[in-house]
Design a protein around this motif. Sequence first.
Motif, PDB file in Angstrom:
ATOM      1  N   MET A 170       0.830  -1.202   0.000  1.00  0.00           N
ATOM      2  CA  MET A 170       0.000   0.000   0.000  1.00  0.00           C
ATOM      3  C   MET A 170       0.869   1.258   0.000  1.00  0.00           C
ATOM      4  N   ASN A 171       1.971   1.231   0.729  1.00  0.00           N
ATOM      5  CA  ASN A 171       2.839   2.410   0.817  1.00  0.00           C
ATOM      6  C   ASN A 171       3.543   2.706  -0.502  1.00  0.00           C
ATOM      7  N   LEU A 172       4.091   1.656  -1.115  1.00  0.00           N
ATOM      8  CA  LEU A 172       4.903   1.855  -2.318  1.00  0.00           C
ATOM      9  C   LEU A 172       4.080   1.925  -3.599  1.00  0.00           C
ATOM     10  N   VAL A 173       2.990   1.201  -3.637  1.00  0.00           N
ATOM     11  CA  VAL A 173       2.210   1.106  -4.876  1.00  0.00           C
ATOM     12  C   VAL A 173       0.957   1.976  -4.808  1.00  0.00           C
ATOM     13  N   TYR A 174       0.037   1.644  -3.935  1.00  0.00           N
ATOM     14  CA  TYR A 174      -1.242   2.362  -3.881  1.00  0.00           C
ATOM     15  C   TYR A 174      -1.049   3.857  -3.617  1.00  0.00           C
ATOM     16  N   ASP A 175      -0.313   4.189  -2.554  1.00  0.00           N
ATOM     17  CA  ASP A 175      -0.170   5.601  -2.166  1.00  0.00           C
ATOM     18  C   ASP A 175       0.444   6.448  -3.277  1.00  0.00           C
ATOM     19  N   ASN A 176       1.400   5.886  -3.997  1.00  0.00           N
ATOM     20  CA  ASN A 176       2.019   6.641  -5.082  1.00  0.00           C
ATOM     21  C   ASN A 176       1.087   6.779  -6.283  1.00  0.00           C
ATOM     22  N   LEU A 177       0.415   5.701  -6.641  1.00  0.00           N
ATOM     23  CA  LEU A 177      -0.462   5.748  -7.810  1.00  0.00           C
ATOM     24  C   LEU A 177      -1.617   6.723  -7.623  1.00  0.00           C
ATOM     25  N   VAL A 178      -2.219   6.757  -6.440  1.00  0.00           N
ATOM     26  CA  VAL A 178      -3.352   7.670  -6.228  1.00  0.00           C
ATOM     27  C   VAL A 178      -2.909   9.135  -6.278  1.00  0.00           C
ATOM     28  N   LYS A 179      -1.603   9.372  -6.087  1.00  0.00           N
ATOM     29  CA  LYS A 179      -1.065  10.732  -6.184  1.00  0.00           C
ATOM     30  C   LYS A 179      -0.519  11.023  -7.587  1.00  0.00           C
ATOM     31  N   ASN A 180      -0.813  10.097  -8.519  1.00  0.00           N
ATOM     32  CA  ASN A 180      -0.335  10.215  -9.903  1.00  0.00           C
ATOM     33  C   ASN A 180       1.184  10.207  -9.990  1.00  0.00           C
ATOM     34  N   LYS A 181       1.803   9.508  -9.061  1.00  0.00           N
ATOM     35  CA  LYS A 181       3.244   9.304  -9.078  1.00  0.00           C
ATOM     36  C   LYS A 181       3.550   7.884  -9.551  1.00  0.00           C
ATOM     37  N   LYS A 182       4.798   7.641  -9.852  1.00  0.00           N
ATOM     38  CA  LYS A 182       5.202   6.289 -10.212  1.00  0.00           C
ATOM     39  C   LYS A 182       5.166   5.390  -8.972  1.00  0.00           C
ATOM     40  N   ALA A 183       4.654   4.184  -9.153  1.00  0.00           N
ATOM     41  CA  ALA A 183       4.723   3.200  -8.081  1.00  0.00           C
ATOM     42  C   ALA A 183       6.187   2.834  -7.851  1.00  0.00           C
ATOM     43  N   GLN A 184       6.465   2.232  -6.704  1.00  0.00           N
ATOM     44  CA  GLN A 184       7.826   1.805  -6.390  1.00  0.00           C
ATOM     45  C   GLN A 184       7.828   0.345  -5.954  1.00  0.00           C
ATOM     46  N   TRP A 185       8.979  -0.294  -6.152  1.00  0.00           N
ATOM     47  CA  TRP A 185       9.145  -1.684  -5.711  1.00  0.00           C
ATOM     48  C   TRP A 185      10.580  -1.876  -5.281  1.00  0.00           C
ATOM     49  N   PHE A 186      10.798  -2.822  -4.376  1.00  0.00           N
ATOM     50  CA  PHE A 186      12.141  -3.083  -3.884  1.00  0.00           C
ATOM     51  C   PHE A 186      12.891  -4.085  -4.755  1.00  0.00           C
ATOM     52  N   CYS A 187      14.126  -3.812  -5.040  1.00  0.00           N
ATOM     53  CA  CYS A 187      15.133  -4.751  -5.573  1.00  0.00           C
ATOM     54  C   CYS A 187      14.874  -5.289  -6.979  1.00  0.00           C
ATOM     55  N   ASN A 188      13.794  -6.037  -7.158  1.00  0.00           N
ATOM     56  CA  ASN A 188      13.566  -6.733  -8.427  1.00  0.00           C
ATOM     57  C   ASN A 188      12.068  -6.933  -8.613  1.00  0.00           C
ATOM     58  N   SER A 189      11.511  -6.278  -9.584  1.00  0.00           N
ATOM     59  CA  SER A 189      10.058  -6.351  -9.820  1.00  0.00           C
ATOM     60  C   SER A 189       9.656  -7.568 -10.637  1.00  0.00           C
ATOM     61  N   LYS A 190      10.635  -8.323 -11.124  1.00  0.00           N
ATOM     62  CA  LYS A 190      10.330  -9.438 -12.019  1.00  0.00           C
ATOM     63  C   LYS A 190      10.293 -10.790 -11.307  1.00  0.00           C
ATOM     64  N   VAL A 191      10.527 -10.800  -9.986  1.00  0.00           N
ATOM     65  CA  VAL A 191      10.479 -12.054  -9.238  1.00  0.00           C
ATOM     66  C   VAL A 191       9.141 -12.154  -8.498  1.00  0.00           C
ATOM     67  N   VAL A 192       8.778 -13.372  -8.158  1.00  0.00           N
ATOM     68  CA  VAL A 192       7.509 -13.635  -7.482  1.00  0.00           C
ATOM     69  C   VAL A 192       7.527 -13.054  -6.070  1.00  0.00           C
ATOM     70  N   HIS A 193       6.406 -12.450  -5.676  1.00  0.00           N
ATOM     71  CA  HIS A 193       6.281 -11.979  -4.298  1.00  0.00           C
ATOM     72  C   HIS A 193       4.843 -12.181  -3.821  1.00  0.00           C
ATOM     73  N   SER A 194       4.656 -13.141  -2.931  1.00  0.00           N
ATOM     74  CA  SER A 194       3.323 -13.435  -2.401  1.00  0.00           C
ATOM     75  C   SER A 194       2.861 -12.343  -1.441  1.00  0.00           C
ATOM     76  N   MET A 195       1.561 -12.110  -1.454  1.00  0.00           N
ATOM     77  CA  MET A 195       0.931 -11.184  -0.518  1.00  0.00           C
ATOM     78  C   MET A 195      -0.353 -11.829   0.001  1.00  0.00           C
ATOM     79  N   GLY A 196      -0.638 -11.627   1.287  1.00  0.00           N
ATOM     80  CA  GLY A 196      -1.883 -12.116   1.853  1.00  0.00           C
ATOM     81  C   GLY A 196      -2.889 -10.986   1.980  1.00  0.00           C
ATOM     82  N   TYR A 197      -4.175 -11.346   1.932  1.00  0.00           N
ATOM     83  CA  TYR A 197      -5.257 -10.373   2.048  1.00  0.00           C
ATOM     84  C   TYR A 197      -5.793 -10.436   3.474  1.00  0.00           C
ATOM     85  N   VAL A 198      -5.724  -9.344   4.211  1.00  0.00           N
ATOM     86  CA  VAL A 198      -5.980  -9.338   5.650  1.00  0.00           C
ATOM     87  C   VAL A 198      -7.296 -10.007   6.056  1.00  0.00           C
ATOM     88  N   PRO A 199      -8.436  -9.679   5.437  1.00  0.00           N
ATOM     89  CA  PRO A 199      -9.675 -10.351   5.860  1.00  0.00           C
ATOM     90  C   PRO A 199      -9.610 -11.869   5.726  1.00  0.00           C
TER      91      PRO A 199
END
Length: 317
Positions: A170-199
């Motif tokens: 949310m900090n690197l992707v959502y917050d930047n995109l809603v401000k019409n800025k470029k999203a950000q990612w750490f190290c390597n955007s081409k590798v798999v990164h799992s995320m869980g959905y809180v609910p």
Amino acid sequence: MKQTILGAGGAIGIELAKALTEYTSDIRLVSRNPKKVNLTDSLFPADLTKREDVFKAVADSHITYVAIGFPYKTSTWKETWVPFIQNVVDACLEHNSKLVFFDNVYAIGGNNVNRITENSPISPTSKKGEIRAEVDRIILKNMEKNNLQAIIARSPDFFGGTARQSSVLMNLVYDNLVKNKKAQWFCNSKVVHSMGYVPELAKGTAMLGNTTEAYNQIWNLPTDPQRITGQEWITLFASELGKENKFTVLPNWIVKGFGLIVPVMKELAEMNYQYDRDYYFDSTKFNSYFNFTPISHAVAVKQAIEQLKDNTEITTR
């Protein structure tokens, strides 16, 4: 049947309180300043860094859930996590309460994150990972030697619900995109990164806690099995928000450099082994046992964004 949440004010605690209503109406919320999630919740203000407060909070609990998140600082974790979990274990043993520990995967390091299962070895490669490994060992030891009835319920990085400040996505992707800025990612955007959905993670935690056969095991909480990269996460958010799909990648040396002026970046730098290689969280055990189909990444992103919009509308009325 009283079920108690230690650390009830965070993203996981709030959603867990909602999920537990399927099993009980006797829910105790424990934090410094607890607030009701459900009408029937009982509130128990406590300082959970104090042993006596932990024992009072656990008393009369059939199940105790640990959903607390101490400030994201290695020095704070060193001071708090091990004494806290030892106090919780001792209190659960004294009061005959089952324990469900909502855990992350920091105790698993190096290439062992390429596919994280319940059998992945405890292998920390960071200071925070070493602390969480010790926490896990305390619980596992007491399961084996002192008949503690416990579950370690593990989660990958997460987003959704009220998890905004604590979510890298949310900090690197959502917050930047809603401000019409470029999203950000750490190290390597081409590798798999799992995320869980809180609910979903909270729902899975409640299911485990209320399943007798689930105890004395490690479980990975339900997560969409689709292997998705950082770049693909950004695409999902950009598409849902109707924003331009542009992003920048922050190499590890930049993250370390930012750490000199932005404290949280200093804390995140040692965790970059989770971003420079495939980091895949496998919840097959949970999905198979409960015949559970996790929500898809695309639907989770849509719901997370809709919830943020709803909250914004409520607070601005």
